[in-house]
Enzyme design. Structure first.
Site, short mmCIF file in Angstrom:
data_model
loop_
_atom_site.label_atom_id
_atom_site.label_comp_id
_atom_site.label_asym_id
_atom_site.label_seq_id
_atom_site.Cartn_x
_atom_site.Cartn_y
_atom_site.Cartn_z
N HIS A 119 -6.82 0.17 2.95
CA HIS A 119 -6.20 -0.03 1.69
C HIS A 119 -6.28 1.29 0.83
CE1 HIS A 119 -6.84 -4.57 2.34
NE2 HIS A 119 -7.18 -3.94 3.50
N HIS A 145 0.68 -1.37 -0.12
CA HIS A 145 -0.05 -0.05 -0.12
C HIS A 145 0.82 1.37 0.14
CE1 HIS A 145 -3.57 -2.28 1.61
NE2 HIS A 145 -3.53 -2.41 0.61
#
EC number: 1.1.99.29
Length: 600
Positions: free
Chosen positions: A579, A535
Site C-alpha cells: 500500500h 494505489h
C-alpha cells in the site's frame, strides 16, 4: 451504501463535538478572505494531504518560518466520520472524495472505473483503509537506482520510517506478542500504528494453512521487515484511543501557530513569480464562480495535491507537453511531455467463497454507540478480518520476465475483507456485475491484487478549466502479462482455500463461479470484475538530474524551474508491492529534510 451513510448522519452529529474539542496549534481558515493581511509566507504548500501536512509540520519546526497550506477539501475536524476506523469503507463516494471516474478501459470491455481520491485535510491518510505497509526493500533499492537517489535505498529510509512511527505494543488490551517483530518498529514517532485484530475462528484456520502450505503461504511474523512474503497480521495507522491516525491528527496537530491552513479552497494554477522559471506563486479560488487570488512564497512553493491533481495543476499552469497544452489553449512555459504520464497502479478483483464460517456482521448503530461511549467494539477496528497474504509466483507462472523489483518481492496480495451475506461497499463499483445477494449465502470475501502492473496510464486535460475533472486513463490490462499474473493470483487463492484447514468450512467459489477455471474463462472474468486498488503513483515521476524523462529531480525540484517542488505520491516512479501510504510519508519526510537543509 451511501444511504447507509446518510442514516448514520444523526449519530455522527453527536460525534462532531470530538472535532471541536481538538486544538490545532495550526490556525485554520475556512475562506480566502479570512486569511490575515500582512503575513508573508516563507513556504506555501498547495495541497493538505498525507505528504503536504508532513512537509508543513516539519518546516514549521523552524519557528521563524511561516507556512501556508491550501486544501481543496474540508478540515478533518469537520468530518468526524473520518476518525472512526470502522467507517473507512463508507468514505468513498462521499463529501471527502473527489469522486473521479476513469475513461472507458479498452481491455475491460469499455468499463469505466470509480477512482476514489481524498478531498479532505490529511488526504488519503484521512480517507484510506489505514493499512501500514512499507513495501519490500527491493522496491526502495529499485527506486534509488532508477532515480539516481541513494537516499531512497532501504538501509537509508528504514531509520526514517522507524523514527516517524509510534507503534503500540498493545491495543484494547490485546497483546501484540506473536503478531509483530518489535525490532523493526519505532515507538516514539508522530504516526500511531497498531496490529489490531478481531478474535474470529478464521484467524486460526489461516495460521493452519501456513503450516500445511508453507512454501506458498509461509507465516510472516512482521510484514514490514522489508521481505513481505507470506501471511502476516495486518498493521494499521490507528492510535491508542481507537481513532484513525493521519497526517492531520499526528503531524498537523503538533505544529505551532506559524502554520496557517486554508481549507475548502481550490488551487487553480502555479504562477511565475517574476521570471519564466520562478514558480513560487499560487493562484486559488473557492470555486469557479469566485474571484481568484494569488500569493507568493518568499522561499518555495511545494505542490502536494496528489497523483491526479498535481499533474492537473502543473498542466493548467503551462508545465507539460507542448502539443497537448496547445490543443486546449494553455500557453506552454515548460515543455515536458512526462507530466501526467507513467500512472502506475494496481489491478484487483474481488473473490467470494461459499462458507459455513461464522459471519462477521454486526449492528452498525450499536457499534457506533459503543465506540462513542468507550472507544471499543467493532468500530475500533479498521477491518473485520485482519490478515494480509503476500504471494511470490514461481518463474514458470510469470508469462515472461519478472516484473517485480527483486526476489524478496511478492507479486500478489490477498486482503481479507469480511464473512457476510452483504457485499462490501468500497471497492466494488457499480459497473461490476456481482452475484445477486439473494442467490448466495454467507460468503468469505477478499481482494486479490496484482502488485506489479506493467501497464501504465495517464492523467491529461479535457480543457483549460481548472475546476473540470481531468481525463484519467489507467490503461488497465494494456499489457497481457498483467491479466496473466492476476489470473495466477486467483488460482493461488483457490489453492489456499482448498487446504485441509478449510476443507469443512469453505466450499466452492461463487465469484467467479466454480466452473471458471481455464485461462480464457478466468481472463474473461477478470475483464468484467477488475477494479483499481487505488494505489496510483508516478504521474510526476522522480528521475536523475540528467534524464530525458521524468518531472522532478532527486531533490524534488520540478525540472526547468526554480522555487517549485512536488512532494506527494506522484513523484514515486512505480507503485510498490504494498500500500502507498507509508512510502508517501517517507518520501515527504525525506523531502522536508532536504528543503529545510537548503535554507539552514
Amino acid at each position: 451504501m451511501l444511504s447507509r451513510v446518510a442514516k448514520l448522519n444523526s449519530r455522527l452529529v453527536s460525534l462532531a463535538l470530538l472535532g471541536s474539542q481538538i486544538a490545532f496549534g495550526a490556525i485554520t481558515y475556512q475562506h480566502p478572505d479570512d486569511l490575515p493581511s500582512g503575513v508573508d509566507y516563507d513556504f506555501i504548500v498547495a495541497g493538505g494531504g498525507t505528504a503536504g501536512l508532513v512537509v508543513a509540520s516539519r518546516l514549521s519546526e523552524n519557528s521563524k518560518w511561516n507556512v501556508l497550506v491550501i486544501e481543496a477539501g474540508p478540515s478533518n475536524k469537520d468530518t468526524p466520520e473520518t476518525r472512526i476506523p470502522g467507517l473507512a469503507d463508507n468514505l468513498p463516494g462521499t463529501r471527502t472524495d473527489w469522486n473521479y471516474t476513469t475513461i472507458p478501459q479498452d481491455a475491460l470491455g469499455g468499463r469505466s472505473l470509480n477512482y476514489s481520491r481524498a478531498k479532505v485535510l490529511g488526504g488519503c491518510s484521512t480517507h484510506n483503509g489505514m493499512v501500514y505497509t512499507r513495501g519490500p526493500r527491493d522496491d526502495w533499492n529499485y527506486w534509488a537506482e532508477i532515480t539516481d537517489n541513494q537516499a531512497l535505498k532501504w538501509d537509508n529510509v528504514l531509520p526514517i520510517m522507524k523514527n516517524t512511527e509510534k507503534f503500540s505494543q498493545d491495543f484494547l488490551d490485546q497483546s501484540m506478542e506473536g503478531h509483530i517483530d518489535p525490532s523493526v518498529h519505532g515507538f516514539d514517532g508522530m504516526l500511531s500504528v497498531v496490529a489490531s485484530y478481531t478474535n474470529v475462528s478464521f484467524n486460526n484456520l489461516l495460521l493452519e494453512t501456513t503450516r500445511e502450505l508453507s512454501d506458498e503461504f509461509p507465516f510472516k511474523l512482521d510484514l514490514n521487515d522489508g521481505k513481505p512474503h507470506g501471511l502476516a497480521w495486518t498493521q494499521y495507522t490507528i492510535d491508542q484511543g481507537a481513532e484513525r491516525s493521519s497526517s492531520a491528527t499526528s503531524y498537523l496537530e503538533s505544529t505551532g501557530d506559524n502554520v496557517h491552513v486554508l481549507v475548502n479552497t481550490h488551487v487553480t494554477r502555479i504562477v511565475s513569480a517574476g521570471n519564466e522559471t520562478d514558480f513560487r506563486s499560487v493562484e486559488f479560488a473557492v470555486d469557479a464562480n469566485s474571484p481568484k487570488k494569488v500569493l507568493t512564497a518568499k522561499k518555495e512553493l511545494i505542490l502536494s495535491a496528489g497523483v491526479i491533481a498535481s499533474p492537473q495543476i502543473l498542466m493548467n499552469s503551462g508545465i507539460g507537453g507542448r502539443e497537448e497544452l496547445q490543443a486546449i489553449g494553455v500557453d506552454t512555459l515548460i515543455d515536458n511531455p512526462s507530466v501526467g504520464r507513467n500512472l502506475s497502479d494496481q489491478a484487483s478483483t474481488l473473490l467470494m467463497f461459499d462458507t459455513t464460517l461464522p459471519n462477521t456482521d454486526y449492528d452498525v448503530a450499536a457499534a457506533l454507540t459503543e465506540w462513542d461511549n468507550s472507544r471499543s467494539g467493532p468500530m475500533a477496528y479498521a477491518a473485520r478480518l485482519n490478515h494480509l497474504t503476500w504471494v511470490r509466483l514461481p518463474d514458470d507462472k510469470l508469462s515472461g520476465s519478472d516484473p517485480s523489483s527483486g526476489h524478496d518481492s511478492p507479486h500478489i496480495e490477498f486482503q481479507f475483507r469480511q464473512i457476510s451475506h452483504q457485499l462490501p461497499p468500497a471497492d466494488v463499483p457499480n459497473q461490476v456485475q456481482l452475484p445477486d445477494p439473494d442467490s448466495i449465502g454467507v460468503v468469505l470475501q477478499f481482494s486479490v491484487v496484482n502488485l506489479y502492473s506493467i501497464s501504465l496510464g495517464s492523467v491529461t486535460l479535457n480543457n483549460n478549466d481548472p475546476f473540470a475533472d481531468p481525463i484519467i486513463d489507467l490503461n488497465m490490462f494494456g499489457d497481457q502479462k498483467d491479466i496473466a499474473i492476476l489470473r495466477e493470483g486467483v488460482r493461488s487463492a483457490r489453492r489456499m482455500f482448498s487446504s485441509q484447514a478449510f476443507k469443512n468450512v469453505v466450499h466452492e467459489t461463487v465469484y467467479p463461479p466454480a466452473g471458471v477455471t481455464s485461462d480464457e474463462d478466468l481472463d474473461a472474468f477478470l475483464r468484467t470484475s477488475a477494479v483499481s486498488y487505488l494505489h496510483g503513483v508516478g504521474t510526476l515521476s522522480m528521475s536523475p538530474h540528467s534524464a530525458s524523462w521524468g518531472v522532478v529531480n532527486p531533490d524534488f525540484r520540478v525540472k526547468g524551474t526554480t522555487g517549485l517542488r512536488v512532494v506527494d505520491a506522484s513523484v514515486i516512479p512505480r507503485a510498490p508491492a504494498g500500500h502507498t501510504q507509508i512510502p508517501v510519508y517517507t518520501f515527504a519526510e525525506h523531502a522536508s529534510a532536504l528543503i529545510a537543509d537548503s535554507y539552514n
